[in-house]
Design a protein around this motif. Structure first.
Motif, mmCIF file in Angstrom:
data_model
loop_
_atom_site.group_PDB
_atom_site.id
_atom_site.type_symbol
_atom_site.label_atom_id
_atom_site.label_comp_id
_atom_site.label_asym_id
_atom_site.label_seq_id
_atom_site.Cartn_x
_atom_site.Cartn_y
_atom_site.Cartn_z
ATOM 1 N N SER A 2 15.640 33.228 28.972
ATOM 2 C CA SER A 2 14.542 33.207 27.704
ATOM 3 C C SER A 2 13.011 34.098 28.133
ATOM 4 C CB SER A 2 13.894 31.678 28.490
ATOM 5 O OG SER A 2 13.489 32.044 29.435
ATOM 6 N N GLU A 44 5.518 28.315 15.718
ATOM 7 C CA GLU A 44 6.470 29.308 15.110
ATOM 8 C C GLU A 44 6.454 30.159 14.219
ATOM 9 O OE1 GLU A 44 10.738 27.696 16.285
ATOM 10 O OE2 GLU A 44 9.660 25.854 14.767
ATOM 11 N N ILE A 72 5.687 33.709 14.972
ATOM 12 C CA ILE A 72 6.452 34.124 15.713
ATOM 13 C C ILE A 72 7.678 34.743 14.828
ATOM 14 C CG2 ILE A 72 5.551 33.244 18.222
ATOM 15 C CD1 ILE A 72 8.362 31.679 18.031
ATOM 16 N N LEU A 86 10.741 37.867 15.524
ATOM 17 C CA LEU A 86 12.306 37.038 15.971
ATOM 18 C C LEU A 86 13.082 37.691 15.186
ATOM 19 C CD1 LEU A 86 11.486 33.298 17.652
ATOM 20 C CD2 LEU A 86 11.840 35.943 19.084
ATOM 21 N N LEU A 96 14.346 40.902 15.501
ATOM 22 C CA LEU A 96 14.432 41.533 16.439
ATOM 23 C C LEU A 96 15.821 40.683 16.805
ATOM 24 C CD1 LEU A 96 13.973 41.972 19.882
ATOM 25 C CD2 LEU A 96 13.634 39.657 20.767
ATOM 26 N N ALA A 97 15.866 39.955 15.961
ATOM 27 C CA ALA A 97 17.797 39.858 15.654
ATOM 28 C C ALA A 97 18.383 41.091 14.891
ATOM 29 C CB ALA A 97 17.685 38.714 14.853
ATOM 30 N N ILE A 135 20.078 34.396 18.831
ATOM 31 C CA ILE A 135 17.900 34.579 19.612
ATOM 32 C C ILE A 135 17.877 32.699 18.915
ATOM 33 C CG2 ILE A 135 16.543 35.579 19.593
ATOM 34 C CD1 ILE A 135 16.941 38.156 19.092
ATOM 35 N N SER A 163 14.365 30.163 18.856
ATOM 36 C CA SER A 163 13.044 29.777 18.903
ATOM 37 C C SER A 163 12.774 28.042 19.218
ATOM 38 C CB SER A 163 11.997 30.009 18.077
ATOM 39 O OG SER A 163 10.887 29.600 18.046
ATOM 40 N N ILE A 185 11.939 31.038 24.011
ATOM 41 C CA ILE A 185 12.657 32.165 23.170
ATOM 42 C C ILE A 185 13.803 32.508 24.077
ATOM 43 C CG2 ILE A 185 12.933 34.288 21.571
ATOM 44 C CD1 ILE A 185 9.992 33.970 21.420
ATOM 45 N N LEU A 192 17.302 34.324 24.909
ATOM 46 C CA LEU A 192 18.403 35.098 24.185
ATOM 47 C C LEU A 192 19.391 35.130 25.153
ATOM 48 C CD1 LEU A 192 15.920 38.713 25.012
ATOM 49 C CD2 LEU A 192 16.129 36.444 22.926
ATOM 50 N N LEU A 208 10.488 41.972 23.185
ATOM 51 C CA LEU A 208 9.792 40.757 22.569
ATOM 52 C C LEU A 208 8.850 40.315 23.809
ATOM 53 C CD1 LEU A 208 10.697 38.184 21.203
ATOM 54 C CD2 LEU A 208 12.184 37.069 23.346
#
Length: 239
Positions: free
Chosen positions: A176, A183, A186, A190, A193-194, A202, A204, A217, A219, A234
Motif C-alpha cells: 500500500s 481522488e 490521482i 492510477l 499505472l493500471a 490496483i 484506491s 492505494i 496494489l 507510484l
C-alpha cells in the motif's frame, strides 16, 4: 497458470436482517489469499431451502471449492445439512461417527445429548466430517462443498481443519501507498499505472484526516518484484 477458485455461501436470515454482522467472509478471504486460492464470489441467502439448494449447486459447478457458513445448529431453522443432502442427491440421517463425537463431548460436560442436540449429528451419507475442536459438533464436506458453522470461533476452527486439504496456488501479496490528494487528482496516474501493470489489481480507498483529503492505494498481485516496481512508479508519480 491461474490460482484455484473458491466461493462462499453465507446462510441465515439474521445476516440479511442486519441482526448479526458476518465476520466469517473476512477471515476466509484472508486465509485463502495466504495459500493462493482466489475467493471469487460470496452470496448471502436466507433460511429458505429452495434458495440454498439453488445457490450451492450453482457455486459448486462454477468454482473449485465452496465454503458455507450457518444453519447447522440444533434448532428448527437449521436446515443447511438437509439442503446439502438434497442438492447433491444424498440421504441424510444421524450418523454413528457424528453421534459418537457429540456423545463424548456432552458426557464430558455433564449435559444430556437430547433430540435437539442430536440434530447436529445428521450428516449426508457420503459426506466427510470436518473437525470441530471448539464445540465438537462437526461440519462436513460433500462433493467440493465444505459446510461449516456460522459462529465465528467455530467457523475459524473448521477452516483451519480444511485448509491443509486444499491445493493452493501463488499467495496474493498486498502493498500500500498513502497519498494526500483527492481522488480526482490521482485518477489519471492510477489509470496509467493500471495499464502499465495489467497483472496487478490496483484499488484506491479515499479518506479524510484532520481536514485533509487523501487515499490509501493498495496494489495486489502474485509477483513481489512486479509489485515493488509498481510501487516505485507510484511514489515517483506522486512525489
Amino acid at each position: 497458470m491461474a490460482n484455484p477458485t473458491a466461493a462462499m455461501l453465507v446462510i441465515g436470515d439474521e445476516i440479511l436482517s442486519g441482526r448479526t454482522r458476518d465476520a466469517n467472509m473476512h477471515h476466509l478471504a484472508g486465509q485463502l489469499s495466504e495459500i493462493g486460492v482466489t475467493l471469487a464470489e460470496v452470496r448471502i441467502v436466507g433460511d429458505e431451502a429452495a434458495t440454498i439448494i439453488e445457490a450451492v449447486r450453482a457455486l459448486s459447478d462454477r468454482y473449485d471449492t465452496v465454503f458455507t457458513s450457518g444453519g447447522i445448529g440444533p434448532t428448527h431453522d437449521d436446515i443447511t445439512a438437509d439442503c446439502m443432502a438434497q442438492a447433491f442427491g444424498q440421504s441424510i440421517d444421524v450418523r454413528d461417527d457424528a453421534r459418537a463425537l457429540l456423545q463424548a463431548h456432552y458426557d464430558k460436560s455433564g449435559i444430556e445429548l437430547n433430540a435437539a442436540r442430536l440434530r447436529m449429528a445428521r450428516i449426508p451419507q457420503d459426506a466427510t466430517l470436518i473437525d470441530n475442536p471448539v464445540s465438537a459438533a462437526p461440519g462436513f464436506t460433500i462433493k467440493n462443498v465444505h459446510v461449516m458453522a456460522g459462529v465465528p470461533s467455530v467457523f475459524q476452527a473448521m477452516v483451519a481443519s480444511v485448509l491443509p486439504t486444499l491445493t493452493g496456488g501463488t499467495p496474493l501479496i498486498s502493498k500500500s501507498y498513502t497519498v494526500f490528494r483527492g481522488e480526482g487528482d490521482i485518477a489519471g496516474p492510477l489509470g496509467d499505472l493500471a495499464k502499465a501493470y495489467p497483472a496487478l489489481s490496483i484499488g484506491s480507498y479515499p479518506f479524510q484526516r484532520e481536514g485533509r483529503f487523501g487515499a490509501q492505494i493498495v496494489l495486489r498481485g502474485h509477483d513481489s518484484k512486479l509489485l515493488d516496481d509498481a510501487l516505485d512508479q507510484l511514489a515517483e508519480a506522486f512525489a
